[in-house]
Design a protein around this motif. Structure first.
Motif, PDB file in Angstrom:
ATOM      1  N   ARG A   8      66.168  31.973 -51.933  1.00  0.00           N
ATOM      2  CA  ARG A   8      64.899  32.674 -52.124  1.00  0.00           C
ATOM      3  C   ARG A   8      64.941  33.491 -53.420  1.00  0.00           C
ATOM      4  NH1 ARG A   8      64.773  29.533 -48.694  1.00  0.00           N
ATOM      5  NH2 ARG A   8      64.057  29.743 -46.523  1.00  0.00           N
ATOM      6  N   TRP A  49      58.738  33.357 -57.167  1.00  0.00           N
ATOM      7  CA  TRP A  49      59.538  34.420 -56.549  1.00  0.00           C
ATOM      8  C   TRP A  49      58.638  35.560 -56.087  1.00  0.00           C
ATOM      9  CZ3 TRP A  49      60.426  39.630 -57.313  1.00  0.00           C
ATOM     10  CH2 TRP A  49      61.543  40.168 -56.675  1.00  0.00           C
ATOM     11  N   GLN A  67      58.931  38.204 -49.086  1.00  0.00           N
ATOM     12  CA  GLN A  67      59.884  37.126 -48.814  1.00  0.00           C
ATOM     13  C   GLN A  67      61.241  37.730 -48.491  1.00  0.00           C
ATOM     14  OE1 GLN A  67      59.839  33.369 -48.759  1.00  0.00           O
ATOM     15  NE2 GLN A  67      61.536  34.272 -47.639  1.00  0.00           N
ATOM     16  N   ALA A  88      64.939  37.885 -50.715  1.00  0.00           N
ATOM     17  CA  ALA A  88      64.602  37.427 -52.061  1.00  0.00           C
ATOM     18  C   ALA A  88      65.515  37.968 -53.147  1.00  0.00           C
ATOM     19  CB  ALA A  88      63.160  37.814 -52.394  1.00  0.00           C
ATOM     20  N   GLY A 147      60.570  31.277 -53.909  1.00  0.00           N
ATOM     21  CA  GLY A 147      61.847  31.500 -54.571  1.00  0.00           C
ATOM     22  C   GLY A 147      62.904  30.468 -54.255  1.00  0.00           C
TER      23      GLY A 147
END
Length: 563
Positions: A220, A226, A232, A235, A323
């Motif tokens: 990620r 991203w 997320q 990440a 990502g």
């Protein structure tokens, strides 16, 4: 010759020794380098595989393959090793391997995340998602259930705890299995289910899974789409904040000859393609057509279906992944990229036409019975363990049992490893052989009188893919056209034409329709060829050297006499 076995998983030192042994045994085919160091300081090894006698790897179309970016997904390292072993041991005997290494190159990175894999393969394993770096905080967690082998039998199973408010009950026809209790059902024997482990600071009431200190997900952390931790999970602090992803991105960005990429993961038994965050409608149609054709070949060879991440492989209907490596590789680099999820217990048990993610939320009991039969008969009962009593230090009398995830789900059991990964090497070789290939079509000299000559160099793309690879690569301006250069003899000069010319892109055969019917617009007949022309003033004649090169289609050199 390196002694390699595909019925076991290798730890870092053994893997390192094997890779060095390949490079020493086959120096004409294998060169080994470190992409960089991991968070804990281990080398991230990369094998460049080609016939170096036919030219350097950088002057040939290339396929990137990698594995083990996720800590416990160790069979992807084996898939990369199998490909490396097949290439060098069949070179000179197998037509496809030989042609591939003579004209193209592989970049093989068996273990992107050596730190996490070392934790997973330790004598007392610790299972995390990816990197061993603490994230997003440095402090140790203080409460909750920590997965652990409590009885010292080398397995981390599940704990079944009787509870009148539990959501599970034993299946009457086979009490080893747990099924959901009916929404209005009462007065039965019910259970709660937890991973086998100890509970830190247990208050006698609440049990919850302790959040791992190591919360990064290296898959990620790539630049493509991203998003930060709030959108997320895992990440990282910023795109390519981690040494493992930074080393990977840096190498690929500096090697424009890479035209395809396969990253191996586990598990699901499926071939995934971009997009991760966008619909197929956002992709250039020609790229989607190519993706489907390449994926269908993968399905033919491996047996796994090929699907879109966005459309068919979401962890939640309202959730998209960002990502990830495959998204970055295609969307930012214009490379046909794939994530191969190795191994599917469901497929092994004969379960067909199931939804890869949704199945874990909802499926019929018949599927569980098939899986249990598979464990009993094929795995000799080692996959699903019958419940047995255990005196837990915090919980008292519980039962341990259920699926041994590490043995039967997370990776293929060692005895099935080679059979599972072998076809993937064939697909990787095929995938590289469809790449564009710049070759000489014709070179000619025409005297014009007075020591003046017209020189023509005509090149063609003999590959299936166009020279640029994908329409996305053109959109992102990733690749130049074919560049032709001329080197003149002494006392000669150019009258017309530049010494370096960009003669554009060369088409391939990837958009050829399935039949020569009249409706479909046929590709231009010779769009796979182009010519560079010069007029040279050379009163004493001499030899002209010519070179044509394309970042993704390769390099050719030739020379011709002016007479």
């Amino acid at each position: 010759m390196p002694e390699i076995h595909f019925d076991r998983y290798y730890r870092y030192d053994e893997l390192t020794d094997l890779l060095h042994a390949f490079a020493q045994e086959y120096p004409q085919l294998v060169q080994l380098e470190s992409l960089g160091q991991s968070y804990e300081g281990r080398d991230i090894w990369l094998a460049t595989v080609t016939n170096f006698e036919t030219g350097p790897a950088a002057e040939k179309p290339a396929l990137w393959t990698d594995g083990n970016i996720h800590a416990s997904e160790v069979s992807p390292s084996s898939a990369c090793l199998y490909l490396l072993n097949k290439l060098v041991t069949t070179y000179g005997n197998d037509e496809n391997s030989t042609r591939c290494l003579d004209t193209r190159a592989f970049y093989i990175c068996p273990r992107v995340n050596p730190d996490g894999a070392e934790w997973a393969l330790a004598d007392v394993p610790k299972i995390i998602r990816s990197s061993t770096r603490p994230y997003p905080y440095d402090e140790d967690p203080i409460d909750g259930l920590v997965q652990e082998d409590m009885d010292g039998d080398g397995r981390m199973l599940y704990m079944r705890i009787p509870d009148p408010n539990g959501p599970w009950k034993a299946y009457p026809e086979d009490p080893r299995l747990l099924i959901r209790r009916d929404p209005i059902e009462t007065d039965g024997e019910y259970y709660r289910l937890f991973p086998e482990g100890r509970i830190e600071n247990y208050d006698g009431k609440h049990i919850f899974r302790q959040k791992a200190k190591e919360g990064l997900d290296l898959n990620r952390n790539f630049p493509g789409e991203w998003r930060g931790e709030g959108e997320q999970a895992g990440a990282g602090f910023y795109p390519v904040s981690e040494p493992e992803t930074r080393a990977t991105v840096d190498f690929i960005a500096r090697h424009a000859n890479i035209i395809g990429g396969i990253t191996f993961h586990t598990w699901s038994g499926v071939i995934l393609r971009p997009y991760d965050m966008k619909s197929d409608e956002a992709m250039p149609a020609e790229d989607l057509w190519a993706f489907k054709k390449i994926g269908n070949k993968g399905t033919d060879l491996i047996g796994y279906p090929n699907i879109s991440v966005y459309h068919d492989f979401r962890y939640h209907p309202k959730q998209v992944i960002s990502g990830a490596f495959d998204e970055w590789l295609y969307d930012q680099r214009g490379v046909f990229s794939w994530t191969v999820e190795i191994w599917s217990p469901q497929q092994q048990a004969g379960i067909e036409d199931y939804k890869f993610i949704e199945w874990f939320r909802e499926h019929p009991i018949e599927d569980d019975l098939k899986l249990l039969k598979w464990s009993d008969e094929v795995l000799d009962g080692k996959g699903y363990i019958d419940w047995y009593e255990f005196d837990h230090p915090q919980l008292g009398k519980v039962e341990l049992g259920g699926w041994d995830m590490s043995y039967s789900w997370r990776n293929p059991p060692p005895q099935f490893l080679e059979k599972e990964i072998a076809p993937m090497a064939d697909w990787a070789i095929w995938h590289l052989l469809i790449s564009p290939r710049l070759e000489l079509f014709d070179v000619s000299v025409s005297p014009l009188g007075g020591g003046t000559y017209q020189v023509e160099l005509t090149v063609q793309n003999t590959g299936w893919l166009p020279s640029y690879g994908s329409k996305k690569a053109l959109e992102r301006k990733i690749v130049r056209g074919v560049v032709c250069e001329i080197e003149l003899p002494e006392d000669a000069n150019l009258k017309t034409g530049q010494s370096r010319q960009d003669i554009g892109q060369l088409e391939g055969r990837s958009t050829t329709p399935s039949a020569a019917t009249p409706w479909w617009a046929m590709p231009m007949d010779t769009a796979d060829r182009a010519t560079a022309t010069w007029v040279v003033q050379a009163p004493n004649g001499g030899k002209v050297k010519l070179i044509a090169h394309h970042q993704r289609a390769g390099t050719i050199r030739t020379e011709i006499e002016l007479d």
